[in-house]
Motif scaffolding. Structure first.
Motif, mmCIF file in Angstrom:
data_model
loop_
_atom_site.group_PDB
_atom_site.id
_atom_site.type_symbol
_atom_site.label_atom_id
_atom_site.label_comp_id
_atom_site.label_asym_id
_atom_site.label_seq_id
_atom_site.Cartn_x
_atom_site.Cartn_y
_atom_site.Cartn_z
ATOM 1 N N HIS A 116 -5.400 -9.991 31.852
ATOM 2 C CA HIS A 116 -4.028 -10.470 31.623
ATOM 3 C C HIS A 116 -3.975 -11.992 31.745
ATOM 4 C CE1 HIS A 116 -2.277 -6.328 33.049
ATOM 5 N NE2 HIS A 116 -3.251 -6.205 32.184
ATOM 6 N N ILE A 135 -5.023 -9.798 37.378
ATOM 7 C CA ILE A 135 -5.801 -8.927 36.499
ATOM 8 C C ILE A 135 -6.390 -9.874 35.461
ATOM 9 C CG2 ILE A 135 -5.678 -7.108 34.744
ATOM 10 C CD1 ILE A 135 -3.540 -5.765 36.530
ATOM 11 N N MET A 147 -1.124 -14.604 30.798
ATOM 12 C CA MET A 147 -0.150 -14.268 31.838
ATOM 13 C C MET A 147 -0.311 -15.263 32.994
ATOM 14 S SD MET A 147 0.505 -10.341 32.853
ATOM 15 C CE MET A 147 2.188 -9.750 32.944
ATOM 16 N N CYS A 189 -1.120 -13.736 36.882
ATOM 17 C CA CYS A 189 -1.525 -12.373 37.224
ATOM 18 C C CYS A 189 -3.022 -12.393 37.500
ATOM 19 C CB CYS A 189 -1.227 -11.435 36.059
ATOM 20 S SG CYS A 189 -1.926 -9.789 36.314
ATOM 21 N N HIS A 194 1.461 -6.100 38.428
ATOM 22 C CA HIS A 194 0.614 -7.284 38.274
ATOM 23 C C HIS A 194 0.482 -8.025 39.598
ATOM 24 C CE1 HIS A 194 0.910 -6.788 33.920
ATOM 25 N NE2 HIS A 194 2.188 -6.524 34.133
#
Ligand SMILES: [Cu+2]
Length: 462
Positions: free
Chosen positions: A450, A447, A455, A445, A389
């Protein structure tokens, strides 16, 4: 025209085991496309406030086939805003997309109140009027939505642009610096197309979205004409989830001159360069020997499983020498910057961030919870435990102290704000601006699936 060659791009993705909805895809088209270079808005040359309308559009990734997209003042992406250290930039973002959004300045070192986080919500029809104090060194940054739960879809639709910060050093250095001639912003994204039409974002997705076709500044299979001299590419991985390993066809060397937060002390010669989502890297390619093809391997979700023999490869950009253009920078400066390194002995506080299982330190994002409290001006050491991540925090740039027990690579010893340690990394950082409980900073993170799924965490700087 010599670009009208038949290109057969065969992408056979070897990642089916990770993402079952990715399928082998054959795309064929008859000509390369002129690289789109976003309009440059120089904050010194324009009456402020700079108006940026976030709007719906139709964008032709393939000629004659319109896709439904979004952008700033246009159909896809937005203008490049050039800013200067020690000046303030007045911006007005007007939301015309019919859904709430926010506009985060990724890489800007600014107080939480003007950070563009999920707390700087812009409702449909509203204008976010913001003055951003630029106090950091020359660097390539970017702006993109950051609303909880909507970031992935909105960035995917095309809502993103470059913020370029200049300072006395960047303007006097012997480096390529003529925008659109030998200095280009390069936003790398992956998208899927059916009959030339971009596939809309699958709303609600929580797993990495990894699509087969590269799109560079909104251009599929681009070429660009450049002088027979050094060319600077400000590479931004603006993909939702993919990481790439960039290289030049023939494994010719190139130089990396900057990380996210500024120039390296001197150019580092490389033959390949990995970039995870959210990261920027500036590279210089020597065009004196003729045309160059910049390529990218699509990396698997875990970088340490990368296999140069089996990862899919695609061309990023065809750089074509045009001898009608005057050569500009032919002698790349060797002393780029002075980096005042932190002394680990001055660390006042340490924190650990375990980025795994859709959470950070076992917690999911809650807009009503402040996860960490940081004291302004104190040096901190953060340990980032992250297998795959890319970890990003707002408001600051850091220096890498270690990666999996060893020193960072030479090309990573500059200022950074996004980091994929692929295991465990230690960073040193110090916050200079306030972030209140009303407008906290985020760590998350990068991404985007995510991030949207939680996240992410919040911290104040007091
Ligand atoms: Cu992640």
């Amino acid at each position: 025209m010599k670009f009208k060659i038949l290109v057969l791009l065969l992408i056979t993705l070897g990642l089916a085991s990770c993402n079952k909805d990715e399928e082998d895809l054959v795309v064929s088209y008859e000509e390369m496309n002129d690289l789109f270079v976003p309009l440059l808005i120089d904050s010194r040359m324009n009456f402020q406030p700079i108006q940026l309308d976030i709007q719906h559009g139709t964008h032709e990734f393939f000629p004659g086939v319109p896709s439904q997209t979004k952008g700033f003042n246009g159909s896809y992406l937005g203008p490049t805003i050039k800013m200067y250290k020690d000046e303030d930039v007045h911006l007005q973002f007007t939301n015309n997309i019919g859904a709430a959004t926010s506009v985060h300045g990724h890489g800007l070192h600014v107080p939480g109140q003007v950070d563009g986080s999920p707390h700087n919500r812009i409702e449909p029809g509203e204008t976010w009027d913001v003055t951003i104090p630029i106090r950091q060194e020359a660097s390539s940054n970017w702006y993109h939505p950051h609303l909880m739960g909507s970031t992935a879809e909105q960035v995917h639709a095309g809502i993103a642009g470059f913020y370029i910060v200049e300072d006395d050093n960047s303007q006097s250095l012997g480096i390529p610096k003529t925008y659109g001639v030998d200095d280009f912003p390069i936003a790398v994204q992956d998208r899927a197309f059916v009959d030339g039409r971009m596939v809309d974002y699958p709303i609600g997705r929580t797993d990495d979205l990894r699509e087969p076709t590269l799109v560079i500044n909104g251009t599929v299979d681009p070429f660009v004409s450049v002088p027979r001299s050094n060319v600077r590419l400000r590479l931004l991985n603006a993909s939702n989830a993919r990481s790439y390993e960039f290289f030049v066809e023939g494994n010719l060397p190139f130089h990396k001159i900057a990380t996210e937060g500024g120039f390296l002390e001197s150019p580092v010669e490389l033959t390949k360069l990995r970039i995870s989502p959210g990261e920027r890297n500036e590279i210089v390619i020597d065009m004196s020997n003729g045309d160059v093809e910049l390529m990218a391997s699509y990396l698997p979700t875990r970088l340490n499983n990368a296999n140069p023999n089996s990862d899919p490869i695609s061309r990023v950009l065809y750089l074509e020498v045009d001898d009608n253009l005057s050569p500009l920078n032919t002698n790349l400066a060797q002393n780029l910057n002075t980096i005042q390194r932190y002394n680990e002995g001055d660390v006042v506080n340490t924190r650990t961030f375990d980025v795994s299982d859709g959470k950070i330190n076992g917690q999911k994002m809650d807009m009503n919870v402040i996860n960490e409290t940081v004291n302004r001006g104190e040096l901190e050491k953060w340990t980032i435990k992250s297998g795959r991540h890319p970890f990003h925090m707002h408001g600051v740039a850091f220096l890498i102290l270690s990666v999996n027990g060893g020193p960072p690579n030479h090309e990573d010893v500059g200022w950074k704000d996004t980091f994929m340690p692929n295991g465990e990394g230690e960073i040193l950082l110090r916050f200079d601006y306030l972030a209140t409980e009303e407008y906290p900073y985020m760590y998350h993170c990068h991404i985007l699936e995510h991030e949207d799924a939680g996240m992410m965490g919040q911290f104040v700087v007091q």
